[in-house]
Write an enzyme that holds these catalytic residues in place. Structure first.
Site, short mmCIF file in Angstrom:
data_model
loop_
_atom_site.label_atom_id
_atom_site.label_comp_id
_atom_site.label_asym_id
_atom_site.label_seq_id
_atom_site.Cartn_x
_atom_site.Cartn_y
_atom_site.Cartn_z
N HIS A 60 -53.93 44.54 -19.16
CA HIS A 60 -52.59 44.64 -19.74
C HIS A 60 -52.67 44.77 -21.26
O HIS A 60 -51.99 45.62 -21.86
CB HIS A 60 -51.77 43.39 -19.38
N GLN A 72 2.31 6.86 -6.88
CA GLN A 72 1.36 7.88 -7.32
C GLN A 72 1.89 9.27 -7.04
O GLN A 72 1.69 10.20 -7.82
CB GLN A 72 0.02 7.68 -6.61
N ASP A 113 -46.28 42.73 -11.09
CA ASP A 113 -46.37 43.92 -11.94
C ASP A 113 -45.84 45.15 -11.20
O ASP A 113 -45.12 45.98 -11.78
CB ASP A 113 -47.81 44.15 -12.38
N HIS A 121 -57.94 41.15 -15.50
CA HIS A 121 -56.57 41.60 -15.22
C HIS A 121 -55.71 41.52 -16.48
O HIS A 121 -55.04 42.49 -16.86
CB HIS A 121 -55.98 40.74 -14.10
N GLU A 122 -55.73 40.36 -17.15
CA GLU A 122 -54.93 40.20 -18.36
C GLU A 122 -55.47 41.06 -19.49
O GLU A 122 -54.70 41.59 -20.31
CB GLU A 122 -54.88 38.73 -18.78
N ILE A 170 0.84 -1.21 0.00
CA ILE A 170 0.00 0.00 0.00
C ILE A 170 0.87 1.25 0.00
O ILE A 170 0.64 2.21 -0.76
CB ILE A 170 -0.94 -0.02 1.23
N PHE A 171 1.91 1.28 0.83
CA PHE A 171 2.77 2.46 0.89
C PHE A 171 3.57 2.64 -0.40
O PHE A 171 3.76 3.76 -0.88
CB PHE A 171 3.71 2.37 2.09
#
Length: 629
Positions: free
Chosen positions: A439, A142, A510, A435-436, A135-136
């Site tokens: 606009h 690496q 709005d 409402h629409e 392992i070491f």
């Protein structure tokens, strides 16, 4: 055929697989040697010898130091003998002679398995030490090899080298709508391919190219196109990959990255989202020696330091050029700044055609009309629009992507998904319709607003309904344009007050938009006669909060000016609200007809809306059900 060895691209066996295999071998050996004694009953040696002398033993087997006697009824008993002496000596000591064995016909067998036991003991003794050594040694390999993801490779660069094997297939033909940016970057590719052409006239290859633009305009796509056409090593890394928790790691990675690029020169280094590491120094509270600033200092040195005779071009992309350090932006580091802006109408049409390649688009679809409708869309928005249209076509089991799918995709991208499960009460539906209609009617009677493309009361996203204008590409905005936009935004609230005598929460967004535009007119554009030409609040947009706190660079106007700004915002809103009320009261009958039509058919397109406003038609639900999108 590819000459590359197939074993080179084969992934290695992970370390945990080798560890598991070693333990499995040890456990297997142990089980093999011990499984035969698992069911035998243990007795002492004296009792075993008495059994032999009594004549009820059929076979005696010695395995190492284990003595197994098999009775005539098949039962097995196990005991332990001294391994230092032989079996004959042990039997003779207890009075079991050869005559006794012959008399009772006892079979004597010796299994010599001391070798296996020796191997097992050796493995169990030195196996863990060999595993730690392996392992070491792997970790140090690496570290020496520069594995960026290993525990020893903090200071190694994580840049991806796009070589010929994994080079992107994107070319400049796949990029549309940003012709000026393409031309700038094509020259960079030409610098690398034909440097003699520029050197002979005394031109110097630019060291850095900074691409600046809003999100989704194609900065990374342009970098991929450069990588696909440059033909030189292309190192790609994100700005956030430099900065780590440990001080000095970012600077080490910068040095490692430029060392690799210099070894592969001529080459290109592309840093995406460079604002993550190139933020202006000394902009916050505290000291200036943090990890990010050390990394930035190393980048500055590598790009144009004492040793600047390199053939490495650095490309970077950001949408926050306002926060970058001035030393990073000066000529000699980033010699070219390429602005990748939102595409115009021709650019949007070209982008739509590029993304439509390979998709079965119906002949009725006009990309020119779609480009007009999608003003303000980025390249990513247009790609998403085409993808959503294709999804709608697949959902409806159609082989081509038609106009209806594009319309639905546009509504989904702009306003969100249609909320079919939302059921409105008749009173709410009537409120939304008026409402629409407010606009739309106000917009129709104003000069500086975009024409209404669509009006609907079908809920989408968080909106109960919406009016969709047909926008135009504008680069200069007048005060009259802002006034009319504010007047249109307040039309829905005005319609509720005129027809119902009440106000609802439907106008909250709005009001926010109208207030934002009015404040921008006063504080940024100097469109107030009372406050005049100065701009206000310049430092309030400073992205560095620490500078405002530490250096006292907060609001740059007085309390008296703030009071005047609030009064002017209120005046602009009130005046335009009064205009909206007047238009709706003067066109009350058109409002009623439009609201009634919306409650019946829910959606009207531009042609139907304009004919209704000009009183050229009377809508009936049966006629217009097919036009509902």
């Amino acid at each position: 055929m590819d000459d590359q060895n197939p074993n080179e691209s084969r992934p290695g066996i992970p370390a945990w697989v080798w560890i598991l295999a070693l333990f499995a071998i040890i456990l297997g050996l142990n089980f093999f040697l011990n499984n035969r004694f698992a069911n035998a009953a243990r007795i002492d040696l004296t009792e075993a010898m008495n059994r032999i002398k009594a004549g009820d033993v059929d076979r005696v087997t010695l395995t190492g130091s284990r003595l197994t006697i098999t009775l005539e009824n098949g039962e097995e008993l196990m005991t332990t003998v001294d391994a230092r002496g032989s079996l004959e000596e042990t039997l003779a000591f207890y009075g079991v002679t050869q005559d006794v064995l012959k008399e009772y016909n006892v079979n004597l067998a010796i299994n010599d398995q001391t070798v296996w036991q020796t191997v097992l003991s050796i493995v169990l003794t030195i196996g863990p030490f060999l595993l730690l050594i392996w392992i070491f040694s792997r970790g140090f390999r690496q570290m020496q090899g520069g594995g960026g993801n290993s525990i020893f490779g903090f200071g190694r660069s994580r840049a991806k080298n796009l070589s010929d094997a994994n080079r992107p297939t994107v070319t400049f033909e796949d990029v549309a709508g940003v012709e000026e940016a393409k031309q700038e970057l094509q020259e960079v590719v030409q610098f690398l391919r034909e440097p003699e052409k520029f050197v002979q006239v005394g031109a110097r290859i630019p060291k850095g190219v900074l691409m600046v633009g809003p999100p989704g305009t194609g900065k990374t796509l342009l970098a991929r196109a450069v990588a696909g056409e440059a033909g030189v090593p292309f190192f790609h890394i994100s700005g956030s990959e430099f900065v780590e928790m440990f001080v000095g790691v970012g600077a080490s990675r910068v040095r490692d990255l430029f060392d690799k690029a210099k070894q592969a020169a001529p080459s290109i280094v592309f840093v995406d989202e460079i604002d993550a590491v190139g933020r202006q120094r000394g902009a916050g509270l505290g000291g200036g020696h943090d990890e990010r600033e050390q990394t930035l200092n190393q980048i500055l040195v590598e790009m144009d330091g004492f040793d600047n005779e390199t053939n490495v071009i650095v490309m970077a992309a950001t949408n926050r050029a306002d926060i970058l350090d001035p030393a990073l932006l000066r000529p000699g580091r980033f010699d070219r700044k390429v602005f990748v802006d939102l595409p115009d109408i021709k650019g949007r049409e070209m982008i739509l055609k590029v993304h439509a390649r390979g998709k079965p688009v119906a002949k009725e679809v006009s990309f020119d009309d779609m480009a007009r409708l999608t003003a303000g869309f980025s390249g990513a928005d247009l790609e998403n629009l085409l993808n959503e249209a294709a999804i709608f076509a697949a959902r409806r089991n159609r082989r081509t992507i038609g106009l209806l799918e594009f319309q639905d995709a546009f509504d989904r991208v702009v306003m969100g998904p249609e909320r079919k499960s939302r059921v409105m009460s008749p009173s709410d539906k009537e409120t939304v319709a008026y409402h629409e209609a407010g606009h739309a009617v106000v917009s129709f009677h104003l000069l500086n607003t975009d024409p209404v493309q669509k009006i609907t009361i079908v809920p989408r996203g968080r909106a109960g309904g919406y009016v969709m204008p047909l926008p135009e590409d504008r680069f200069v905005y007048s005060r009259e344009y802002f006034d009319d936009r504010i007047c249109m935004a307040l039309g829905g609230r005005a319609a509720e007050e005129v027809f119902f005598g009440r106000i609802t929460t439907g106008a909250s967004n709005d009001l926010q938009q109208a207030t934002r535009m009015a404040r921008a007119m006063i504080m940024e554009y100097g469109m107030s006669a009372k406050l005049g030409l100065p701009t206000y609040g310049e430092n309030s947009n400073n992205p560095f909060l620490g500078r405002e706190i530490g250096w006292g660079m907060g609001r740059d106007y007085s309390e008296e000016a703030a009071r005047s700004i609030d009064e002017e915002v209120r005046r602009i809103l009130q005046e335009n609200y009064g205009r909206s009320l007047s238009i709706i009261r003067e066109n009350r009958h058109k409002m009623e007809r439009l609201a009634t039509a919306l409650m019946e058919v829910e959606t009207l397109d531009r042609t139907e809306f304009e004919r209704l406003m000009n009183e050229e038609m009377v809508l009936e639900p049966a006629v217009h059900e097919a036009s509902v999108v």
